[in-house]
Write an enzyme that holds these catalytic residues in place. Sequence first.
Site, PDB file in Angstrom:
ATOM      1  N   GLU A 147       0.869  -1.173  -0.135  1.00  0.00           N
ATOM      2  CA  GLU A 147      -0.021   0.023  -0.114  1.00  0.00           C
ATOM      3  C   GLU A 147       0.806   1.139   0.060  1.00  0.00           C
ATOM      4  O   GLU A 147       1.642   1.463   0.929  1.00  0.00           O
ATOM      5  CB  GLU A 147      -0.921   0.092   1.203  1.00  0.00           C
ATOM      6  CG  GLU A 147      -1.543   1.274   1.476  1.00  0.00           C
ATOM      7  CD  GLU A 147      -2.263   1.401   2.864  1.00  0.00           C
ATOM      8  OE1 GLU A 147      -2.488   0.466   3.435  1.00  0.00           O
ATOM      9  OE2 GLU A 147      -2.621   2.583   3.252  1.00  0.00           O
ATOM     10  N   ARG A 181       0.587  10.574   0.386  1.00  0.00           N
ATOM     11  CA  ARG A 181       0.883  11.450   1.448  1.00  0.00           C
ATOM     12  C   ARG A 181       2.088  12.451   1.056  1.00  0.00           C
ATOM     13  O   ARG A 181       2.604  13.234   1.730  1.00  0.00           O
ATOM     14  CB  ARG A 181       1.250  10.959   2.838  1.00  0.00           C
ATOM     15  CG  ARG A 181       0.113  10.301   3.561  1.00  0.00           C
ATOM     16  CD  ARG A 181       0.522   9.543   4.651  1.00  0.00           C
ATOM     17  NE  ARG A 181      -0.356   8.665   4.998  1.00  0.00           N
ATOM     18  CZ  ARG A 181      -0.245   7.717   6.154  1.00  0.00           C
ATOM     19  NH1 ARG A 181       0.924   7.456   6.765  1.00  0.00           N
ATOM     20  NH2 ARG A 181      -1.072   6.710   6.308  1.00  0.00           N
ATOM     21  N   THR A 189      -4.628   6.457   2.028  1.00  0.00           N
ATOM     22  CA  THR A 189      -4.793   7.837   2.556  1.00  0.00           C
ATOM     23  C   THR A 189      -5.386   8.589   1.175  1.00  0.00           C
ATOM     24  O   THR A 189      -5.327   9.626   0.800  1.00  0.00           O
ATOM     25  CB  THR A 189      -3.455   8.673   2.992  1.00  0.00           C
ATOM     26  OG1 THR A 189      -2.779   7.821   3.577  1.00  0.00           O
ATOM     27  CG2 THR A 189      -4.051   9.720   3.789  1.00  0.00           C
ATOM     28  N   LYS A 216     -10.975  -1.144   7.158  1.00  0.00           N
ATOM     29  CA  LYS A 216      -9.672  -0.940   7.632  1.00  0.00           C
ATOM     30  C   LYS A 216      -9.902  -0.654   9.251  1.00  0.00           C
ATOM     31  O   LYS A 216     -10.892   0.362   9.508  1.00  0.00           O
ATOM     32  CB  LYS A 216      -8.842  -0.049   7.014  1.00  0.00           C
ATOM     33  CG  LYS A 216      -7.380   0.728   7.852  1.00  0.00           C
ATOM     34  CD  LYS A 216      -6.630   1.585   6.960  1.00  0.00           C
ATOM     35  CE  LYS A 216      -5.768   2.213   7.597  1.00  0.00           C
ATOM     36  NZ  LYS A 216      -4.777   2.597   6.682  1.00  0.00           N
TER      37      LYS A 216
HETATM   38  C1  3PG Z   1      -1.583   3.785   8.054  1.00  0.00           C
HETATM   39  O1  3PG Z   1      -1.413   4.869   7.436  1.00  0.00           O
HETATM   40  O2  3PG Z   1      -2.285   3.092   7.974  1.00  0.00           O
HETATM   41  C2  3PG Z   1      -0.813   3.922   9.406  1.00  0.00           C
HETATM   42  O3  3PG Z   1      -0.208   5.171   9.477  1.00  0.00           O
HETATM   43  C3  3PG Z   1       0.081   2.902   9.526  1.00  0.00           C
HETATM   44  O4  3PG Z   1       0.421   2.564  10.982  1.00  0.00           O
HETATM   45  P1  3PG Z   1       1.545   2.299  11.417  1.00  0.00           P
HETATM   46  O5  3PG Z   1       2.665   3.214  11.134  1.00  0.00           O
HETATM   47  O6  3PG Z   1       1.515   2.545  13.062  1.00  0.00           O
HETATM   48  O7  3PG Z   1       1.987   1.000  11.087  1.00  0.00           O
END
Ligand code: 3PG
Length: 215
Positions: free
Chosen positions: A42, A46, A70, A130
């Site tokens: 994924e 960002r 995102t 999610k």
């Molecule tokens: C996301 O964008 O899904 C999270 O920032 C991932 O979370 P983590 O960095 O705590 O694994």
Amino acid sequence: MSTEIVKKIKKAAVIPVIEIDSVEDAIPLANALLEGGINIVEITLRSSKAIKCAEEIIKNVKSISVGVGTLISADQVTSAIDIGVDFAFSPGCNPKIINLSIKENLLFIPGISTPTEIEIAYDNGCNILKYFHSESNGGLTYLKNIYKPYNHLNLKFIPTGGVNLSNCLNYINNDFVLAIGSSWIAPKELIKSKNWNLITSNARSFLKKIKNQFH
Ligand code: 3PG
């Protein structure tokens, strides 16, 4: 829920969540994950270069499935479809994005952390959600409890947020957990420093820990 990509997500068990802002790092990153046994990724939207990074991987590394994360605007849905992503995530639950994705036949997995959001996502046609930010919300215990009233709906969750090598086993072996998401395997510092070997080794460690026990 029987599409090929959903089966692939389930089989992969973990989806590395990536923050990347240099296009030259995209292909080496994908190859490092593949080398470590992970064939799904994924790329979070960002940074200004994120969509280009996802496109580079889609065009050049055919054996890895690429989703974007995102995804928070209609324009991003269009960009994601244009480059041919396999799936998309968002930390939040935006019916406008859900409906647009469904219309465009894009597997979109919205973020939920409350019963209200579960209902909004389900009502708008989503069965895979999610669970974000998993660890801050109370991890698996909280998810189990808020999902109890909806058990009969057969929803599937991808817990993400604070999930790492030390706590990933808490999440597995639950029917309602389709896979877990984690940035632990390829954090942005390792990508920036082009530490492909460590990313490969992290991927291997993660898979070694969860593979025999998942589902
Ligand atoms: C996301 O964008 O899904 C999270 O920032 C991932 O979370 P983590 O960095 O705590 O694994």
